[in-house]
Write an enzyme that holds these catalytic residues in place. Structure first.
Site, short mmCIF file in Angstrom:
data_model
loop_
_atom_site.label_atom_id
_atom_site.label_comp_id
_atom_site.label_asym_id
_atom_site.label_seq_id
_atom_site.Cartn_x
_atom_site.Cartn_y
_atom_site.Cartn_z
N GLU A 29 2.21 -4.66 10.67
CA GLU A 29 3.34 -4.12 11.50
C GLU A 29 3.43 -4.84 12.91
OE1 GLU A 29 4.82 -0.71 8.36
OE2 GLU A 29 3.80 -0.07 10.47
N SER B 183 1.17 0.45 -0.47
CA SER B 183 1.64 1.43 -1.60
C SER B 183 0.85 2.03 -2.51
CB SER B 183 2.71 0.69 -2.47
OG SER B 183 3.99 0.03 -1.72
N ASN C 140 -2.04 6.66 7.78
CA ASN C 140 -1.41 6.17 8.83
C ASN C 140 0.11 6.74 8.76
OD1 ASN C 140 -0.28 4.43 10.66
ND2 ASN C 140 -0.27 2.68 9.60
N GLY D 153 5.55 -0.69 1.58
CA GLY D 153 6.74 -0.32 1.67
C GLY D 153 7.79 -0.86 0.70
N HIS E 286 -2.78 -4.15 12.31
CA HIS E 286 -1.96 -3.73 11.18
C HIS E 286 -0.94 -4.66 11.15
CE1 HIS E 286 1.01 -1.25 8.76
NE2 HIS E 286 -0.26 -0.72 8.38
N LYS F 82 2.17 6.42 11.14
CA LYS F 82 3.24 5.33 11.77
C LYS F 82 4.09 6.13 12.69
CE LYS F 82 2.94 2.67 8.06
NZ LYS F 82 3.39 1.24 6.95
N GLU G 248 -4.37 -5.12 3.41
CA GLU G 248 -3.14 -4.47 3.18
C GLU G 248 -2.35 -5.97 2.71
OE1 GLU G 248 -1.68 -2.84 6.61
OE2 GLU G 248 -1.94 -4.61 7.83
#
Length: 259
Positions: A97, A212, A9, A173, A95, A11, A167
């Site tokens: 985010e 990660s 991904n 991150g 996702h 992003k 996830e």
């Protein structure tokens, strides 16, 4: 046996020149894509370039998002049919985010999942808990709510054409990573939820780990029996590190290594 998958991904990263360089680098190891499914998710503006560079390579590409409608006055949105027109096979749905930054609730995620299927895309449904939710012991409750919203909307049979990605939001991150045992426990729980509806789907669906994930922790995570690959973020922005993760998936899951 469930075929391993490693998905990158990207992003909101990359310009045309760097995307071309990244794709050219990934294409240097064609033997990997003959054994595992390798998928990249560029920004939407680079999907045409991905189609141009990846057609007939054995690698797949997909989109990071889609809209629920097929067409119409929805300025700035992209439909599933537009994505298939660009050769996309996959699309990320739910996702963390999108959920946290753009306010996508379970109902919208479920609608996007169904829209992906209607456009003949294979959705990669992302689920996961925040650090506060984990600390409060709510991991299973959160995952159940996220998964059941989609099952209620699309039906359990829809998961025959889907991939799941766990996830842990607290590990994205941050440099933190769920231990292999923590990740395995969650993957087992997700299969348990699906098995309550359809045992065959629970045993055959691929569940990826994303949080990660890097080449140095991939072997331990991929050694877990219910982890079928990875959804890779930052480490997918360099061809060398992405390919190293793909190599670990092939080695650990399939017992294959190419010098």
């Amino acid at each position: 046996m469930r075929k391993p998958m490693v998905a990158g991904n990207w992003k909101m990263n990359g310009l045309s020149s760097s995307v071309r360089t990244l794709i050219d680098g990934i294409k240097q190891e064609p033997h990997l894509s003959s054994s595992i499914d390798m998928v990249v998710f560029p920004a939407a503006v680079h999907l045409g370039l991905a189609q141009q560079l990846l057609t007939d390579t054995g690698l797949s590409w997909g989109a990071q998002n889609l809209y629920v409608g097929e067409n119409g006055a929805f300025t700035g949105e992209i439909s599933g049919h537009m994505l298939t027109d660009l050769g996309c096979r996959y699309v990320l749905v739910g996702h963390s985010e999108r959920r946290s930054l753009f306010g996508e609730d379970p109902a919208l995620v479920a609608a996007k999942f169904q829209a992906a299927l209607q456009a003949r895309l294979q959705p990669i449904l992302c689920v996961g808990e925040t650090l506060k939710q984990r600390e409060r012991g709510e991991t299973e409750k959160v995952l159940q709510e996220q998964l059941e919203a989609v099952i209620q909307k699309a039906g359990i049979s829809a998961f025959r054409q889907a991939v799941l990605a766990y996830e842990p939001v607290w590990a994205i991150g941050t440099g933190l990573t769920a231990t292999p045992e923590q990740a395995q426990a969650v993957h087992v729980y997700l299969r348990k939820l699906l098995a309550a509806q359809e045992v065959d789907i629970a045993s055959t669906i691929r569940i990826l780990y994303g949080g990660s994930l890097k080449a140095d922790n991939a072997p331990q995570l991929f050694a877990m029996p219910d982890i079928d690959g990875g959804l890779v973020g930052g480490a997918s922005l360099e061809a060398k590190s992405f390919l190293a993760i793909c190599q670990e998936a092939m080695t650990v899951k399939l017992g294959q290594r190419v010098a």
